[in-house]
Design a protein around this motif. Sequence first.
Motif, PDB file in Angstrom:
ATOM      1  N   ILE A  46     -62.796 -21.648 -24.908  1.00 28.78           N
ATOM      2  CA  ILE A  46     -63.326 -22.117 -26.013  1.00 28.78           C
ATOM      3  C   ILE A  46     -64.118 -21.010 -26.793  1.00 28.78           C
ATOM      4  O   ILE A  46     -64.075 -20.942 -28.055  1.00 28.78           O
ATOM      5  N   SER A  47     -64.896 -20.140 -26.168  1.00 29.06           N
ATOM      6  CA  SER A  47     -65.582 -18.895 -26.527  1.00 29.06           C
ATOM      7  C   SER A  47     -65.086 -17.739 -26.047  1.00 29.06           C
ATOM      8  O   SER A  47     -65.627 -17.249 -25.254  1.00 29.06           O
ATOM      9  N   PRO A  48     -63.899 -17.036 -26.813  1.00 27.00           N
ATOM     10  CA  PRO A  48     -63.320 -15.859 -26.319  1.00 27.00           C
ATOM     11  C   PRO A  48     -64.244 -14.659 -26.412  1.00 27.00           C
ATOM     12  O   PRO A  48     -64.124 -13.739 -25.370  1.00 27.00           O
ATOM     13  N   ASN A  49     -65.494 -14.773 -26.895  1.00 29.54           N
ATOM     14  CA  ASN A  49     -66.338 -13.649 -27.121  1.00 29.54           C
ATOM     15  C   ASN A  49     -67.484 -13.848 -25.784  1.00 29.54           C
ATOM     16  O   ASN A  49     -68.488 -13.069 -25.757  1.00 29.54           O
ATOM     17  N   ASN A  50     -67.193 -14.754 -25.003  1.00 28.71           N
ATOM     18  CA  ASN A  50     -68.139 -14.793 -23.757  1.00 28.71           C
ATOM     19  C   ASN A  50     -69.601 -15.148 -24.159  1.00 28.71           C
ATOM     20  O   ASN A  50     -70.433 -14.695 -23.434  1.00 28.71           O
TER      21      ASN A  50
END
Length: 209
Positions: A46-50
Amino acid sequence: MIQLHTWGTPNGRKVSIMLEELGVPYSLHPVNIGQDEQFKPEFLAISPNNKIPAIVDEDADGGPLNLFESGAILIYLAEKYGRFLPTIPHQRHTVIQWLMWQMGGLGPMMGQLGWFVVSDKNQTPVGVSRYAAEVERLFNVLEKRLSESAHVGGDEYSIADMAIYPWITQYRTRVPDHIEPLIQARPFISNWLAEVGRRPGVERGMKLP
């Protein structure tokens, strides 16, 4: 239904405040960043930038939509529900510029100040003084703005207020010796914090997750 994946940070609370202000149904999914849950594969999908927050809008046009970055989420929700972001271009872009001011200035600089005051094991004085001075400068900018306008983005309460409020509120507790004197010396900021903090949606959003 909107899924909100978040934790109790200023950035996370921007979006919980927005959803509470809108009064729309959503499901809350805590992501405990203290236990590195932001690195789990299901969250990275969902959020690849963690980073939190992130949302999944299951009812978005064209199918489910994943969104990360708090500012992008605020703009999306404001456009989806037609609230807290003016449609008149001049007013709209005034709100957006103050949202960007928070994202590019106030938030990162307060975060750096907090790190040097609370987390720096070496207690580097130059780091504290550098970021304390920049935060003070940004507070001066905000105080001037609020002396001219009822809310940060203009006459009406908006996503710009939602973005700035949790940063100042949480950091007056995190680094009180640095932030509280800045607030007390600036009556327009102080009054604005009190006014925004009385909003029921803000009160509820600040308690989540």
